[in-house]
Design a protein around this motif. Sequence first.
Motif, PDB file in Angstrom:
ATOM      1  N   ASN A 188       0.843  -1.188   0.000  1.00 63.19           N
ATOM      2  CA  ASN A 188       0.000   0.000   0.000  1.00 63.19           C
ATOM      3  C   ASN A 188       0.885   1.248   0.000  1.00 63.19           C
ATOM      4  O   ASN A 188       1.877   1.321   0.737  1.00 63.19           O
ATOM      5  CB  ASN A 188      -0.911   0.024   1.227  1.00 63.19           C
ATOM      6  CG  ASN A 188      -1.854  -1.159   1.263  1.00 63.19           C
ATOM      7  OD1 ASN A 188      -2.341  -1.600   0.222  1.00 63.19           O
ATOM      8  ND2 ASN A 188      -2.122  -1.678   2.452  1.00 63.19           N
ATOM      9  N   THR A 217     -13.581   1.215   1.467  1.00 62.48           N
ATOM     10  CA  THR A 217     -12.913  -0.020   1.881  1.00 62.48           C
ATOM     11  C   THR A 217     -12.238  -0.644   0.663  1.00 62.48           C
ATOM     12  O   THR A 217     -12.579  -0.335  -0.487  1.00 62.48           O
ATOM     13  CB  THR A 217     -13.900  -1.046   2.467  1.00 62.48           C
ATOM     14  OG1 THR A 217     -14.736  -1.545   1.414  1.00 62.48           O
ATOM     15  CG2 THR A 217     -14.761  -0.422   3.556  1.00 62.48           C
ATOM     16  N   TYR A 218     -11.299  -1.556   0.897  1.00 63.46           N
ATOM     17  CA  TYR A 218     -10.599  -2.223  -0.199  1.00 63.46           C
ATOM     18  C   TYR A 218     -11.581  -2.957  -1.115  1.00 63.46           C
ATOM     19  O   TYR A 218     -11.408  -3.001  -2.330  1.00 63.46           O
ATOM     20  CB  TYR A 218      -9.565  -3.206   0.351  1.00 63.46           C
ATOM     21  CG  TYR A 218      -8.533  -2.576   1.254  1.00 63.46           C
ATOM     22  CD1 TYR A 218      -7.654  -1.609   0.770  1.00 63.46           C
ATOM     23  CD2 TYR A 218      -8.429  -2.943   2.590  1.00 63.46           C
ATOM     24  CE1 TYR A 218      -6.700  -1.017   1.592  1.00 63.46           C
ATOM     25  CE2 TYR A 218      -7.474  -2.372   3.422  1.00 63.46           C
ATOM     26  CZ  TYR A 218      -6.614  -1.413   2.932  1.00 63.46           C
ATOM     27  OH  TYR A 218      -5.672  -0.845   3.743  1.00 63.46           O
ATOM     28  N   SER A 219     -12.634  -3.515  -0.522  1.00 60.99           N
ATOM     29  CA  SER A 219     -13.585  -4.323  -1.293  1.00 60.99           C
ATOM     30  C   SER A 219     -14.542  -3.487  -2.128  1.00 60.99           C
ATOM     31  O   SER A 219     -15.396  -4.036  -2.835  1.00 60.99           O
ATOM     32  CB  SER A 219     -14.382  -5.238  -0.356  1.00 60.99           C
ATOM     33  OG  SER A 219     -15.097  -4.486   0.598  1.00 60.99           O
ATOM     34  N   ASP A 220     -14.426  -2.165  -2.065  1.00 58.52           N
ATOM     35  CA  ASP A 220     -15.239  -1.325  -2.936  1.00 58.52           C
ATOM     36  C   ASP A 220     -14.814  -1.427  -4.394  1.00 58.52           C
ATOM     37  O   ASP A 220     -15.512  -0.914  -5.277  1.00 58.52           O
ATOM     38  CB  ASP A 220     -15.157   0.147  -2.486  1.00 58.52           C
ATOM     39  CG  ASP A 220     -15.992   0.423  -1.248  1.00 58.52           C
ATOM     40  OD1 ASP A 220     -16.806  -0.442  -0.873  1.00 58.52           O
ATOM     41  OD2 ASP A 220     -15.821   1.500  -0.644  1.00 58.52           O
ATOM     42  N   ARG A 221     -13.672  -2.065  -4.652  1.00 57.77           N
ATOM     43  CA  ARG A 221     -13.216  -2.309  -6.012  1.00 57.77           C
ATOM     44  C   ARG A 221     -13.068  -3.812  -6.229  1.00 57.77           C
ATOM     45  O   ARG A 221     -12.836  -4.568  -5.281  1.00 57.77           O
ATOM     46  CB  ARG A 221     -11.871  -1.614  -6.257  1.00 57.77           C
ATOM     47  CG  ARG A 221     -11.937  -0.098  -6.222  1.00 57.77           C
ATOM     48  CD  ARG A 221     -12.643   0.463  -7.428  1.00 57.77           C
ATOM     49  NE  ARG A 221     -11.861   0.227  -8.646  1.00 57.77           N
ATOM     50  CZ  ARG A 221     -12.347   0.315  -9.865  1.00 57.77           C
ATOM     51  NH1 ARG A 221     -13.622   0.619 -10.054  1.00 57.77           N
ATOM     52  NH2 ARG A 221     -11.579   0.092 -10.915  1.00 57.77           N
ATOM     53  N   PRO A 222     -13.197  -4.291  -7.472  1.00 54.99           N
ATOM     54  CA  PRO A 222     -13.012  -5.724  -7.727  1.00 54.99           C
ATOM     55  C   PRO A 222     -11.588  -6.160  -7.374  1.00 54.99           C
ATOM     56  O   PRO A 222     -10.662  -5.346  -7.313  1.00 54.99           O
ATOM     57  CB  PRO A 222     -13.268  -5.845  -9.239  1.00 54.99           C
ATOM     58  CG  PRO A 222     -14.059  -4.632  -9.596  1.00 54.99           C
ATOM     59  CD  PRO A 222     -13.607  -3.550  -8.678  1.00 54.99           C
ATOM     60  N   LEU A 223     -11.415  -7.444  -7.148  1.00 53.73           N
ATOM     61  CA  LEU A 223     -10.094  -7.991  -6.866  1.00 53.73           C
ATOM     62  C   LEU A 223      -9.109  -7.590  -7.960  1.00 53.73           C
ATOM     63  O   LEU A 223      -9.416  -7.658  -9.153  1.00 53.73           O
ATOM     64  CB  LEU A 223     -10.154  -9.514  -6.764  1.00 53.73           C
ATOM     65  CG  LEU A 223     -10.652 -10.100  -5.444  1.00 53.73           C
ATOM     66  CD1 LEU A 223     -10.836 -11.616  -5.570  1.00 53.73           C
ATOM     67  CD2 LEU A 223      -9.691  -9.775  -4.300  1.00 53.73           C
ATOM     68  N   GLU A 225      -7.985  -4.577  -8.523  1.00 45.42           N
ATOM     69  CA  GLU A 225      -8.161  -3.213  -9.012  1.00 45.42           C
ATOM     70  C   GLU A 225      -7.627  -2.201  -7.994  1.00 45.42           C
ATOM     71  O   GLU A 225      -7.727  -2.377  -6.787  1.00 45.42           O
ATOM     72  CB  GLU A 225      -9.634  -2.930  -9.282  1.00 45.42           C
ATOM     73  CG  GLU A 225     -10.229  -3.745 -10.417  1.00 45.42           C
ATOM     74  CD  GLU A 225      -9.654  -3.372 -11.773  1.00 45.42           C
ATOM     75  OE1 GLU A 225      -9.375  -2.173 -11.984  1.00 45.42           O
ATOM     76  OE2 GLU A 225      -9.460  -4.271 -12.614  1.00 45.42           O
ATOM     77  N   ASN A 241      -7.073  -4.060  -4.214  1.00 47.77           N
ATOM     78  CA  ASN A 241      -7.858  -5.072  -3.528  1.00 47.77           C
ATOM     79  C   ASN A 241      -7.247  -6.446  -3.799  1.00 47.77           C
ATOM     80  O   ASN A 241      -7.252  -6.942  -4.923  1.00 47.77           O
ATOM     81  CB  ASN A 241      -9.314  -5.043  -3.995  1.00 47.77           C
ATOM     82  CG  ASN A 241     -10.185  -6.036  -3.244  1.00 47.77           C
ATOM     83  OD1 ASN A 241      -9.781  -6.601  -2.232  1.00 47.77           O
ATOM     84  ND2 ASN A 241     -11.395  -6.242  -3.742  1.00 47.77           N
ATOM     85  N   GLY A 242      -6.696  -7.049  -2.755  1.00 51.70           N
ATOM     86  CA  GLY A 242      -6.095  -8.372  -2.880  1.00 51.70           C
ATOM     87  C   GLY A 242      -4.729  -8.387  -3.528  1.00 51.70           C
ATOM     88  O   GLY A 242      -4.225  -9.467  -3.874  1.00 51.70           O
TER      89      GLY A 242
END
Length: 276
Positions: A188, A217-223, A225, A241-242
């Motif tokens: 990050n 949050t991180y999950s607001d974008r697809p894995l 992204e 994300n991921g």
Amino acid sequence: MSTTPIITLLSDFGINDVYVGVMKGVIAQINPALTIIDLTHEIPRQNIAAARFNLMNAYPYFPDRTIHVAVVDPGVGSQRRAIALQADDGFLVGPDNGLFSGILTQSTIVFAVELTNPEFWRTPTPSQTFHGRDIFAPVGAHLASGVSLNELGSVIEPGTLVQLPIPELTKTATGITGSIQYIDHFGNLITNIPADDVRGKMGSVTVNQRQIPTGQTYSDRPLGELIALIGSHGWVEIAVNGGSAQSELQLELGVETRHGASGNRVDVAVTTEMKG
């Protein structure tokens, strides 16, 4: 109600060698009742700016009068000063090379000394390569055990302490331009743009002319992204994300010398566009 004094340790020693354990042994020889908490020993080698960032962000979560011993010390054995500081809410022990400068922006230093009294060192003839063992750890232990700062050495002016400069923000009516101040274990990219400056009005973030969407949050974008958000540390952060934003954007923080100290060279500009 009295509490057991706390000593925190931060270094770039890693955990493969005995250096950290030896420092704890020296502290225990002086006062085995002390509580020792490891902040991290995985600071990138000789990276004072990374030490500055991590210590600054850990500092508010400890009780008043905690003693923070920090040893990222590429100038060990040179003319750089060994110091102990009393802030309005804690103590700092380590080299005067800028690693305390983040805390100095948030807390007032009420007393500062150069560690010139060998009575409180492990030995009056310390190693020229391991002041963490021979000076800083024992001084921290004595300080936690009730020795006063003025017994530890010569008084110095807080205004003479080495500062590790972080580039200032540029603010306009439509945005803020800052820089990357740290890259964490996850890749990050943590900027020097405070959350309070953009909370509720962060429209987009641009890194090296690449526009990055924002979210909560991180999950607001697809894995896989990219996303820009406010991190738990209170700064604008670019993440994947991921995955790793550092790898995705192929960014590295360089190293340069400032005031005789090794620190991060800021190679990346981050611009935050405001909504409304």
